[in-house]
Design a protein around this motif. Sequence first.
Motif, short mmCIF file in Angstrom:
data_model
loop_
_atom_site.label_atom_id
_atom_site.label_comp_id
_atom_site.label_asym_id
_atom_site.label_seq_id
_atom_site.Cartn_x
_atom_site.Cartn_y
_atom_site.Cartn_z
N VAL A 173 0.88 -1.16 0.00
CA VAL A 173 0.00 0.00 0.00
C VAL A 173 0.91 1.21 0.00
CG1 VAL A 173 -0.24 0.01 2.54
CG2 VAL A 173 -1.90 1.20 1.11
N ALA A 174 0.68 2.12 -0.94
CA ALA A 174 1.47 3.33 -1.07
C ALA A 174 0.66 4.50 -0.55
CB ALA A 174 1.85 3.57 -2.54
N ALA A 175 1.25 5.25 0.38
CA ALA A 175 0.58 6.41 0.96
C ALA A 175 1.60 7.53 1.17
CB ALA A 175 -0.07 6.05 2.30
N ARG A 176 1.15 8.74 1.12
CA ARG A 176 2.04 9.86 1.41
C ARG A 176 2.49 9.75 2.87
NH1 ARG A 176 3.32 15.08 -0.63
NH2 ARG A 176 3.74 16.55 1.07
N ARG A 177 3.74 10.10 3.13
CA ARG A 177 4.30 9.89 4.47
C ARG A 177 3.56 10.65 5.55
NH1 ARG A 177 8.87 6.98 4.43
NH2 ARG A 177 9.95 6.77 2.43
N ASP A 178 2.96 11.78 5.22
CA ASP A 178 2.19 12.53 6.23
C ASP A 178 0.71 12.15 6.22
OD1 ASP A 178 1.41 13.67 3.85
OD2 ASP A 178 2.13 15.69 4.29
N THR A 179 0.41 10.97 5.63
CA THR A 179 -0.96 10.45 5.65
C THR A 179 -0.95 9.13 6.44
OG1 THR A 179 -1.34 11.38 3.45
CG2 THR A 179 -2.96 9.78 4.24
N PRO A 180 -0.96 9.21 7.77
CA PRO A 180 -0.81 7.99 8.57
C PRO A 180 -2.05 7.11 8.60
CG PRO A 180 -1.22 9.87 10.00
CD PRO A 180 -1.12 10.42 8.60
N GLY A 181 -3.18 7.63 8.12
CA GLY A 181 -4.41 6.86 8.25
C GLY A 181 -4.82 6.78 9.71
N ASP A 182 -5.41 5.68 10.09
CA ASP A 182 -5.81 5.46 11.48
C ASP A 182 -4.74 4.62 12.16
OD1 ASP A 182 -6.93 4.90 13.88
OD2 ASP A 182 -8.79 4.04 13.10
N PRO A 183 -3.85 5.24 12.96
CA PRO A 183 -2.73 4.49 13.55
C PRO A 183 -3.16 3.33 14.44
CG PRO A 183 -2.46 6.87 13.83
CD PRO A 183 -3.85 6.64 13.35
N GLY A 184 -4.36 3.40 14.97
CA GLY A 184 -4.81 2.33 15.86
C GLY A 184 -5.43 1.15 15.15
N THR A 185 -5.51 1.19 13.83
CA THR A 185 -6.15 0.12 13.06
C THR A 185 -5.09 -0.66 12.29
OG1 THR A 185 -8.10 1.50 12.79
CG2 THR A 185 -7.89 -0.40 11.33
N PRO A 186 -5.07 -1.98 12.44
CA PRO A 186 -4.03 -2.76 11.76
C PRO A 186 -4.37 -3.02 10.29
CG PRO A 186 -5.46 -4.23 13.00
CD PRO A 186 -5.93 -2.82 13.29
N GLY A 187 -3.33 -3.32 9.50
CA GLY A 187 -3.51 -3.77 8.13
C GLY A 187 -4.09 -2.73 7.21
N LEU A 188 -4.71 -3.21 6.15
CA LEU A 188 -5.22 -2.32 5.10
C LEU A 188 -6.34 -1.42 5.59
CD1 LEU A 188 -4.76 -1.73 2.09
CD2 LEU A 188 -6.50 -3.43 1.57
N SER A 189 -7.11 -1.87 6.57
CA SER A 189 -8.24 -1.07 7.06
C SER A 189 -7.79 0.24 7.70
CB SER A 189 -9.06 -1.88 8.06
OG SER A 189 -8.26 -2.36 9.12
N ARG A 190 -6.48 0.37 7.94
CA ARG A 190 -5.93 1.63 8.44
C ARG A 190 -6.24 2.78 7.51
NH1 ARG A 190 0.60 2.19 9.20
NH2 ARG A 190 0.75 4.46 9.39
N TRP A 191 -6.37 2.48 6.21
CA TRP A 191 -6.60 3.53 5.22
C TRP A 191 -8.04 3.54 4.70
CZ3 TRP A 191 -1.92 0.92 5.48
CH2 TRP A 191 -0.79 1.73 5.70
N ARG A 192 -8.96 3.01 5.48
CA ARG A 192 -10.34 2.89 5.01
C ARG A 192 -10.99 4.25 4.75
NH1 ARG A 192 -12.96 -0.85 8.75
NH2 ARG A 192 -14.81 -0.40 7.50
N ASP A 193 -10.58 5.27 5.47
CA ASP A 193 -11.22 6.59 5.32
C ASP A 193 -10.50 7.50 4.34
OD1 ASP A 193 -13.21 5.95 7.19
OD2 ASP A 193 -11.90 6.49 8.87
N GLU A 194 -9.42 7.01 3.72
CA GLU A 194 -8.67 7.83 2.77
C GLU A 194 -9.25 7.68 1.36
OE1 GLU A 194 -6.30 9.88 3.65
OE2 GLU A 194 -6.47 9.22 5.75
N PRO A 195 -9.05 8.68 0.51
CA PRO A 195 -9.41 8.50 -0.92
C PRO A 195 -8.44 7.51 -1.56
CG PRO A 195 -8.28 10.59 -0.59
CD PRO A 195 -8.52 10.03 0.78
#
Length: 301
Positions: A173-195
């Motif tokens: 999964v590629a994400a901008r370094r200042d886009t941490p997603g949800d740090p408390g959520t493991p795996g891919l679901s960490r980025w569930r709220d991102e575009p």
Amino acid sequence: MLDVRRLRLLRELSHRGTIAAVAEALVLTPSAVSQQLAVLERETGVPLLERSGRRVVLTPAARTLVRHTEVVLDRLERAGAELVRARQGLAGPVRLGTFPTAARAIVPAALVALAERHPGLEPMLSEIDPARLPDALRAGELDLALTHDYDVVPVPPEPGVAVEPLCVEAVFVAARRDTPGDPGTPGLSRWRDEPWIIALPGTSCEVATLRACEAAGFAPRVRHRVDEFATVLALVAAGQGVALVPRLALVAVPAEVALEPLPVHRRTGVAHRAGAARHPAVAAVTAALRESVPPDLTAAP
């Protein structure tokens, strides 16, 4: 005796669905295809086609004949390979289809090796949509091709086409370094709220992203649809979303992009017509491709 060329037309019709599609693929007119199929029907003495609205469909006898045709064409490929092995050296064109990331990361080194070992061989490279590969191989447009699938989107076997495993690569999964997603959520679901940035509809890369997100318990909010991975990484660096990217696409990754491996893999294989594995040119190109797999990828046995 049944004519192999007419049998091939019937086989193509079984895969392509319409006489017009067969004619276009084989550079014939629809009337020529219809005439040849009518001759084949007279030769067999049984109905092979029947009307269904504006289309023609294969009868049960025709489907049986197609199954036998696959065997016949397989044996002819083997016979051709035996004849080529009886000659000294390899020469002439060999047509290789590929997808873009393999064309950049695997194919160039293989072409260099082939030029050194078999200078008379003339590899001819074409980028092609993986969905078109089976038809292109069966129709003789290509001799072999690099193809891929994801373990979350397995591809069913294609009649008349054999695939030899080549390598397995990780997916990130590629994400901008200042886009941490949800740090408390493991795996891919960490980025569930991102575009998300995903591939075009109907591609295996698009389906792989959707399946991986579904397995993580969410549906991605799609912002951009892009096939070319360099553009995908540039959009990620620009803060436009996150994306799934296979290892072969990780060339000149922007410094702003962070990568996290996932329990998802993409498998690359070498596809050719059934029976052609021992054809010297096919075997030579396959061997060169195997030797050109990047060392950090898992080579298939």
